[in-house]
Scaffold this motif. Structure first.
Motif, PDB file in Angstrom:
ATOM      1  N   PRO A   1     -20.173 -19.772  19.304  1.00 59.32           N
ATOM      2  CA  PRO A   1     -21.489 -18.361  20.019  1.00 59.32           C
ATOM      3  C   PRO A   1     -20.207 -17.365  19.085  1.00 59.32           C
ATOM      4  CG  PRO A   1     -21.299 -20.366  21.135  1.00 59.32           C
ATOM      5  CD  PRO A   1     -20.255 -20.693  20.128  1.00 59.32           C
ATOM      6  N   ALA A   2     -20.484 -16.100  18.161  1.00 56.52           N
ATOM      7  CA  ALA A   2     -19.756 -15.872  18.609  1.00 56.52           C
ATOM      8  C   ALA A   2     -20.270 -13.380  18.781  1.00 56.52           C
ATOM      9  CB  ALA A   2     -18.970 -15.502  16.754  1.00 56.52           C
ATOM     10  N   PHE A   3     -19.639 -12.814  18.575  1.00 57.21           N
ATOM     11  CA  PHE A   3     -19.605 -11.523  19.132  1.00 57.21           C
ATOM     12  C   PHE A   3     -18.886 -11.208  18.925  1.00 57.21           C
ATOM     13  CE2 PHE A   3     -22.117 -14.070  21.813  1.00 57.21           C
ATOM     14  CZ  PHE A   3     -23.748 -14.051  21.277  1.00 57.21           C
ATOM     15  N   THR A   4     -18.922  -9.175  18.321  1.00 56.60           N
ATOM     16  CA  THR A   4     -17.895  -8.565  18.247  1.00 56.60           C
ATOM     17  C   THR A   4     -18.421  -7.473  19.960  1.00 56.60           C
ATOM     18  OG1 THR A   4     -19.616  -6.402  18.499  1.00 56.60           O
ATOM     19  CG2 THR A   4     -19.451  -7.371  16.143  1.00 56.60           C
ATOM     20  N   CYS A   5     -17.049  -7.011  20.072  1.00 51.98           N
ATOM     21  CA  CYS A   5     -16.684  -6.263  21.472  1.00 51.98           C
ATOM     22  C   CYS A   5     -17.592  -6.023  21.989  1.00 51.98           C
ATOM     23  CB  CYS A   5     -15.341  -6.106  21.586  1.00 51.98           C
ATOM     24  SG  CYS A   5     -14.883  -5.537  23.035  1.00 51.98           S
ATOM     25  N   GLU A   6     -18.553  -4.917  21.113  1.00 61.40           N
ATOM     26  CA  GLU A   6     -19.305  -4.616  21.088  1.00 61.40           C
ATOM     27  C   GLU A   6     -20.614  -4.726  22.068  1.00 61.40           C
ATOM     28  OE1 GLU A   6     -22.362   0.431  19.607  1.00 61.40           O
ATOM     29  OE2 GLU A   6     -21.002  -1.233  18.963  1.00 61.40           O
ATOM     30  N   GLU A   7     -21.356  -5.801  20.890  1.00 56.57           N
ATOM     31  CA  GLU A   7     -22.336  -6.688  21.030  1.00 56.57           C
ATOM     32  C   GLU A   7     -22.830  -7.460  22.479  1.00 56.57           C
ATOM     33  OE1 GLU A   7     -23.803  -7.461  16.170  1.00 56.57           O
ATOM     34  OE2 GLU A   7     -22.350  -9.192  17.487  1.00 56.57           O
ATOM     35  N   TYR A   8     -20.839  -8.022  22.275  1.00 55.73           N
ATOM     36  CA  TYR A   8     -21.023  -8.850  24.288  1.00 55.73           C
ATOM     37  C   TYR A   8     -21.532  -7.526  25.444  1.00 55.73           C
ATOM     38  CZ  TYR A   8     -19.279 -12.246  27.717  1.00 55.73           C
ATOM     39  OH  TYR A   8     -18.924 -12.486  28.904  1.00 55.73           O
ATOM     40  N   VAL A   9     -20.666  -6.801  25.186  1.00 53.76           N
ATOM     41  CA  VAL A   9     -20.391  -6.169  26.390  1.00 53.76           C
ATOM     42  C   VAL A   9     -21.767  -5.346  26.642  1.00 53.76           C
ATOM     43  CG1 VAL A   9     -19.387  -3.533  27.220  1.00 53.76           C
ATOM     44  CG2 VAL A   9     -17.820  -5.381  26.232  1.00 53.76           C
ATOM     45  N   LYS A  10     -22.336  -4.837  25.670  1.00 53.90           N
ATOM     46  CA  LYS A  10     -23.872  -4.550  25.749  1.00 53.90           C
ATOM     47  C   LYS A  10     -25.262  -5.736  26.289  1.00 53.90           C
ATOM     48  CE  LYS A  10     -24.090  -0.923  22.542  1.00 53.90           C
ATOM     49  NZ  LYS A  10     -24.345  -0.411  20.554  1.00 53.90           N
TER      50      LYS A  10
ATOM     51  N   ASP B   1     -19.734   2.661  28.112  1.00 54.13           N
ATOM     52  CA  ASP B   1     -18.860   3.547  28.211  1.00 54.13           C
ATOM     53  C   ASP B   1     -17.363   3.461  27.732  1.00 54.13           C
ATOM     54  OD1 ASP B   1     -21.268   5.133  28.763  1.00 54.13           O
ATOM     55  OD2 ASP B   1     -20.864   5.434  30.887  1.00 54.13           O
ATOM     56  N   ARG B   2     -16.780   2.603  28.174  1.00 52.49           N
ATOM     57  CA  ARG B   2     -15.394   2.068  28.068  1.00 52.49           C
ATOM     58  C   ARG B   2     -14.867   1.643  27.142  1.00 52.49           C
ATOM     59  NH1 ARG B   2     -13.534   1.631  34.094  1.00 52.49           N
ATOM     60  NH2 ARG B   2     -15.621   2.878  35.545  1.00 52.49           N
ATOM     61  N   LEU B   3     -16.163   1.364  26.072  1.00 55.80           N
ATOM     62  CA  LEU B   3     -15.780   0.547  24.849  1.00 55.80           C
ATOM     63  C   LEU B   3     -15.522   2.018  24.278  1.00 55.80           C
ATOM     64  CD1 LEU B   3     -18.994  -1.192  23.793  1.00 55.80           C
ATOM     65  CD2 LEU B   3     -16.551  -2.483  24.417  1.00 55.80           C
ATOM     66  N   ALA B   4     -14.456   0.933  23.225  1.00 57.50           N
ATOM     67  CA  ALA B   4     -13.906   3.195  21.986  1.00 57.50           C
ATOM     68  C   ALA B   4     -14.149   2.777  20.992  1.00 57.50           C
ATOM     69  CB  ALA B   4     -12.356   1.912  21.692  1.00 57.50           C
ATOM     70  N   SER B   5     -14.797   4.305  20.774  1.00 58.20           N
ATOM     71  CA  SER B   5     -15.990   4.428  20.067  1.00 58.20           C
ATOM     72  C   SER B   5     -15.053   4.220  18.601  1.00 58.20           C
ATOM     73  CB  SER B   5     -15.975   5.916  19.724  1.00 58.20           C
ATOM     74  OG  SER B   5     -14.555   6.583  19.060  1.00 58.20           O
ATOM     75  N   LEU B   6     -16.139   3.726  16.910  1.00 62.40           N
ATOM     76  CA  LEU B   6     -15.682   2.915  15.976  1.00 62.40           C
ATOM     77  C   LEU B   6     -14.696   4.075  15.237  1.00 62.40           C
ATOM     78  CD1 LEU B   6     -19.395   2.435  15.114  1.00 62.40           C
ATOM     79  CD2 LEU B   6     -17.292   0.935  15.392  1.00 62.40           C
ATOM     80  N   SER B   7     -14.125   3.298  14.044  1.00 66.12           N
ATOM     81  CA  SER B   7     -13.100   3.997  13.526  1.00 66.12           C
ATOM     82  C   SER B   7     -13.099   5.045  12.600  1.00 66.12           C
ATOM     83  CB  SER B   7     -12.235   2.935  12.907  1.00 66.12           C
ATOM     84  OG  SER B   7     -13.245   2.772  11.756  1.00 66.12           O
ATOM     85  N   GLU B   8     -12.121   6.071  12.412  1.00 65.54           N
ATOM     86  CA  GLU B   8     -12.490   7.341  12.106  1.00 65.54           C
ATOM     87  C   GLU B   8     -13.266   7.123  10.463  1.00 65.54           C
ATOM     88  OE1 GLU B   8      -9.227   9.565  11.207  1.00 65.54           O
ATOM     89  OE2 GLU B   8      -8.785   9.076  13.157  1.00 65.54           O
ATOM     90  N   GLU B   9     -12.915   6.574  10.206  1.00 64.55           N
ATOM     91  CA  GLU B   9     -14.112   5.378   8.331  1.00 64.55           C
ATOM     92  C   GLU B   9     -14.899   5.211   8.635  1.00 64.55           C
ATOM     93  OE1 GLU B   9     -10.442   4.536   9.566  1.00 64.55           O
ATOM     94  OE2 GLU B   9      -9.470   5.653   8.243  1.00 64.55           O
ATOM     95  N   VAL B  10     -15.424   4.909   9.796  1.00 57.91           N
ATOM     96  CA  VAL B  10     -16.862   4.214   9.633  1.00 57.91           C
ATOM     97  C   VAL B  10     -17.466   5.298  10.345  1.00 57.91           C
ATOM     98  CG1 VAL B  10     -18.503   3.066  10.545  1.00 57.91           C
ATOM     99  CG2 VAL B  10     -17.003   2.286  11.096  1.00 57.91           C
ATOM    100  N   ASN B  11     -16.813   6.332  10.788  1.00 53.68           N
ATOM    101  CA  ASN B  11     -17.916   7.789  11.362  1.00 53.68           C
ATOM    102  C   ASN B  11     -18.186   8.906  10.325  1.00 53.68           C
ATOM    103  OD1 ASN B  11     -18.823   7.977  13.924  1.00 53.68           O
ATOM    104  ND2 ASN B  11     -16.478   7.524  15.029  1.00 53.68           N
ATOM    105  N   GLU B  12     -17.140   8.856   9.491  1.00 54.43           N
ATOM    106  CA  GLU B  12     -17.400   9.548   8.544  1.00 54.43           C
ATOM    107  C   GLU B  12     -18.499   9.055   7.392  1.00 54.43           C
ATOM    108  OE1 GLU B  12     -14.036  10.509   6.266  1.00 54.43           O
ATOM    109  OE2 GLU B  12     -12.727  11.339   7.708  1.00 54.43           O
ATOM    110  N   ILE B  13     -18.639   8.320   7.196  1.00 55.11           N
ATOM    111  CA  ILE B  13     -19.369   7.589   6.518  1.00 55.11           C
ATOM    112  C   ILE B  13     -21.109   7.787   7.314  1.00 55.11           C
ATOM    113  CG2 ILE B  13     -21.738   5.763   5.496  1.00 55.11           C
ATOM    114  CD1 ILE B  13     -18.274   3.950   5.856  1.00 55.11           C
ATOM    115  N   GLU B  14     -21.244   8.627   8.594  1.00 53.08           N
ATOM    116  CA  GLU B  14     -22.369   8.845   8.684  1.00 53.08           C
ATOM    117  C   GLU B  14     -23.831  10.077   8.297  1.00 53.08           C
ATOM    118  OE1 GLU B  14     -22.160   9.606  13.643  1.00 53.08           O
ATOM    119  OE2 GLU B  14     -21.380   7.358  13.852  1.00 53.08           O
TER     120      GLU B  14
END
Length: 852
Positions: A84-93, A103-116
């Motif tokens: 059973p494997a999850f990302t930190c975000e998936e598990y917290v959600k 709310d306490r999860l660090a936001s995604l990296s700069e590179e990922v955000n720039e793709i938006e």
């Protein structure tokens, strides 16, 4: 209570599995497999084994091992292997019972955000390898980024190293700041001289522009880039890369989005030098109107603001406890209670002086020693005595609490004192450097109790010339603990001639001679407005505010503390030429004095600044019979021109001079209860006079230099925290007083404002002449005089004006004392004298809770 055991690549248990071979989980590194991939595979094997092991141990066992990883490939392989494997975000959600954890999860990296999506606003930061090459070749300069408090589109970079030509570089405009945050270590490229600018005189606050709309920012930039003379231009540059981020958790408030149901909001830090931070939260309604802590995670090139996440809720804005916590956190003041490890090194009570304590110590309990301090002082560092000797000379003693007797090098108590560096004095409380048992009891030189001290004793003639100096550890018994006012009454009284009073008169007479001699050598007598609050005994709210009154006895104590510090500095430098902890005050560069010289010239006065002596003499001459307060104003302005005094190790510096005191050498010896620097100096002096033994760290100049670096930082932060505390209590005071009108003097003129000082309250504030949604008046700024013409009225530095003072609570985040011009009367600018405060704060007023 738990249904899951979480494992990740940093989980301690699996570090154990990797470190110690275990047959079922040990894996060999395969050919072509790198170390990281082997570690990931080993953790997957261990996770799988652990799950199976738990099932074998108990059939009804509900525990399940969950594998947490943000590595996409690692997660896919784990799922393929039945883990059973999850990302930190998936598990917290998935933890639906605790949605606030998201709310306490660090936001995604700069590179990922720039793709938006979104327009690229900033240029790309160069990689560290290119920055290092550029710095080595001289193409780029490395320095500390310092954002402006007054103009959010301006900053300076203080260049590291010995490049005296370009020690400080100006950055102007959003794109040149290029996502640097206050105190980051950055690489800057110097622009051609044709693009150099002058420091802005405009006060500009970020009003929260639309994230994608930078056109308004560019308009604002053009607003403060006006034509100036060539001599005012300063080296100008742009940030090309970040060498080291110096981010910390920031206190502030949520600026809730106007879009209903939106999870994306802006956070406004309390520190105006920090940009707003974009965060995602489901708790916006709960967090509105509260002080919170937010951390920055990254700053994409296509975002006007950095991304971050919610960390902690501190409490309601305006509550005294909350606001005190905010200012302590914002100024990095260590204020948690002392740990048991620290407290374990305190003496056991009841405590008394033993025979062992008397070793290498003189018994001075017979002397008529007394202390003179502010009212309510419980951490009494110093005491004094003066008596006539049989040979007709005078014996004068400065006796300082022997804190180093109780704090031994290297233990937990010593380490915590070194970390704190200084006691921090707020308006209502004190954050002690050492536990209260020492600060207010065993080390405090209270009257009528035996106390351990370190004494500096001089034999002087009646002209205050030193004939002999002796340093000794001692035991004393103070005969009186006086306030400055009580000591002054004794000196001035014709009816009092007891030993204590006689001692005080002798000290006062010598102090006047010492002060006169210091001033003749070029020591500066400067001024700064200080206030004292009178608190309500029940609510602890300020009920009165007045400028501090200084008496002769303040000066008397100061003179002997300065003399002791100088005497000790000479002694420890003689004994430890490479390892003495000293304090220096650098001479300001000539450019620092421009504002003072111009202001004096506007009053037909000349201020010479080539030496401290010529400055001191110029200030003494700068008087006006019709304007007696002018000299005080000039001294206040001169204080603003000064550099910060700093601690340093004698073996790491060549310039020892203390500019303000006109002394070739200086240190701090007289306040070891509240300054760790003095504790080190006591240890050095004790070794020098054979009263204690040395230890390796005491003669390690690199370790001493590190201690000095921390002490300088802690001292600066303590000053800022104290000012913030005064500012908050001033707000509380004017909240209860409503609107008041007072006389003020102009200290500085800006392009769109004047900065005024109100002597009655020692209060400084800014009167703005451009307001949002109001027609702007005709303003003409002249930096040379300096002056500001508003319509047909000209304002010069030191002009007397009348202002209204009120608490402006329209901005919950930055509640502030607001000042408006009353006199001179300027149509459309000055406000009538009968303004009521009913509509000052608008509809927000009812939401504010200042104090309890």
């Amino acid at each position: 209570e738990f249904s899951h055991i979480l494992v990740s690549t940093d989980f301690l248990l699996f570090r154990f599995f990797l470190s110690f071979p275990f047959r079922e989980t040990y894996v060999e590194q395969e050919q072509g497999e790198n170390a990281n991939d082997r570690n990931d595979r080993a953790i997957r094997v261990a996770a799988k084994w652990y799950n199976e092991h738990l099932k074998k141990m108990s059939a009804d066992n509900h525990l399940q091992v969950i594998f947490i990883t943000n590595d996409r490939k690692n997660k896919e392989k784990a799922v393929e292997e039945g883990i059973p494997a999850f990302t930190c975000e998936e598990y917290v959600k998935s933890l639906t019972a605790n949605p606030e954890l998201i709310d306490r999860l660090a936001s995604l990296s700069e590179e990922v955000n720039e793709i938006e999506s979104g327009k690229i606003i900033f240029s790309e930061h160069l990689p560290l390898s290119k920055l290092q090459q550029g710095i080595k070749s001289g193409t780029y300069l490395q320095g500390t980024f310092r954002a402006s408090r007054e103009n959010y589109l301006e900053a300076t970079v203080w260049i590291h190293g010995d490049n005296e030509e370009n020690k400080e570089i100006i950055l102007q405009g959003l794109k040149h700041l290029n996502r640097a945050v206050h105190e980051d270590i950055v690489a800057v490229e110097l622009l051609p001289k044709s693009q150099w600018v002058a420091p802005s005189s405009v006060v500009l606050q970020d009003e929260g522009q639309n994230e994608e709309d930078v056109e308004k920012e560019e308009e604002r930039e053009r607003m403060f880039k006006t034509a100036v003379s060539e001599k005012m231009l300063k080296p100008t540059g742009r940030v090309v890369g970040i060498i080291k981020r110096n981010w910390r958790p920031y206190c502030g408030m949520l600026s809730k989005s106007d879009i209903k149901e939106s999870r994306r909001h802006l956070f406004t830090p309390a520190d105006k030098r920090i940009p707003r931070i974009r965060i995602e939260t489901r708790q916006a309604s709960t967090l509105e109107g509260r002080r919170i802590i937010v951390a920055i995670d990254g700053w994409p090139r296509n975002s006007r603001y950095p991304n971050g996440h919610f960390v902690r809720n501190l409490g309601d804005v305006g509550e005294k406890e909350t606001e005190t916590e905010v200012l302590l956190l914002e100024h990095d003041v260590p204020h948690k209670p002392f740990s048991q490890a620290v407290l374990s090194f305190l003496p056991k009570m009841p405590w008394s002086i033993t025979e062992k304590d008397m070793k290498n110590r003189e018994d001075l309990r017979h002397l008529c020693i007394c202390s003179v301090d502010p009212p309510g002082c419980t951490d009494i560092d110093d005491a004094l005595h003066c008596r006539e000797l049989k040979n007709g000379n005078l014996e004068v003693g400065v006796h300082i609490a022997d804190v180093s007797h109780f704090i031994r090098p290297g233990n937990a108590l010593d380490q915590e004192s070194a970390r704190r560096g200084t006691t921090v004095y707020l308006c209502e409380k004190r954050i002690d450097m050492v536990p209260e048992l020492l600060s207010s009891n065993l080390c405090s030189l209270k009257c009528d109790v035996d106390r351990l001290a370190f004494s500096c004793i001089w034999e002087m003639n009646h002209n205050a010339e030193i004939l002999k100096t002796k340093f000794t550890k001692s035991v004393i018994n103070s005969k009186a603990s006086l306030t400055y006012a009580e000591a002054q009454l004794r000196i001035d009284s014709a009816n009092m001639n007891d030993d204590i009073t006689t001692s005080l008169r002798g000290l006062n007479k010598l102090a006047k001679i010492l002060k006169k001699r210091r001033i003749e050598k070029g020591a500066l007598t400067l001024s700064s407005p200080e206030v004292r609050f009178h608190m309500d005994s029940e609510t602890h709210d300020p009920i009165d505010l007045q400028a501090k009154e200084l008496r002769e006895t303040n000066s008397m104590v100061e003179e002997f503390m300065l003399l002791a510090n100088i005497s000790v500095a000479k002694k420890i430098h003689e004994e430890f030429s490479e390892h003495a902890l000293l304090r220096k005050h650098p001479a300001p560069p000539p450019s620092n004095y421009e504002i003072l010289v111009k202001a004096a010239r506007s009053r037909n006065l000349e201020i010479k600044t080539d030496t401290a002596k010529s400055l001191a003499e110029s200030l003494d001459r700068a008087e006006s019979p019709t304007f007696p307060y002018l000299n005080t104003l000039l001294r206040i302005l001169a204080t603003r021109c000064m550099m910060q005094a700093v601690y340093f190790c004698s073996g790491m510096d060549n310039d020892f001079h203390h500019y303000g005191l006109a002394s070739p050498i200086y240190t701090h010896f007289t306040s070891p209860i509240r300054r760790y620097a003095d504790v080190i100096v006591h240890r050095l002096l004790a070794v020098a006079v054979g009263a204690d033994c040395t230890y390796p760290e005491l003669t390690d100049k690199h370790k001493l230099a590190d201690i000095c670096k921390n002490l300088n930082f802690r001292h600066k932060m303590a000053q800022y925290a104290q000012r913030a505390s005064v500012a908050f209590h001033t707000q509380l005071f004017f909240k209860s007083r409503g609107i008041v009108s007072e006389e003020a003097y102009i200290l500085f003129v800006r392009k769109n404002a004047i900065v005024v000082l109100i002597p009655k309250y020692g209060l400084e504030g800014t009167v703005f002449f451009e307001e949002k949604d109001k027609p702007n008046p005709r303003l003409i700024y002249d930096d040379e005089i300096p002056s500001l013409k508003i319509e047909d009225t000209v304002f010069h530095v030191f002009d007397k004006v009348k202002v209204k003072i009120m608490l402006d609570s329209s901005n919950l985040q930055h509640q502030k004392i607001r000042m408006s011009l009353v006199e001179p009367q300027i149509p459309g600018i000055s406000i009538p004298t009968d303004t009521s405060n009913t509509d000052l704060n608008g509809p927000e007023k009812k939401k504010i809770k200042l104090g309890k």
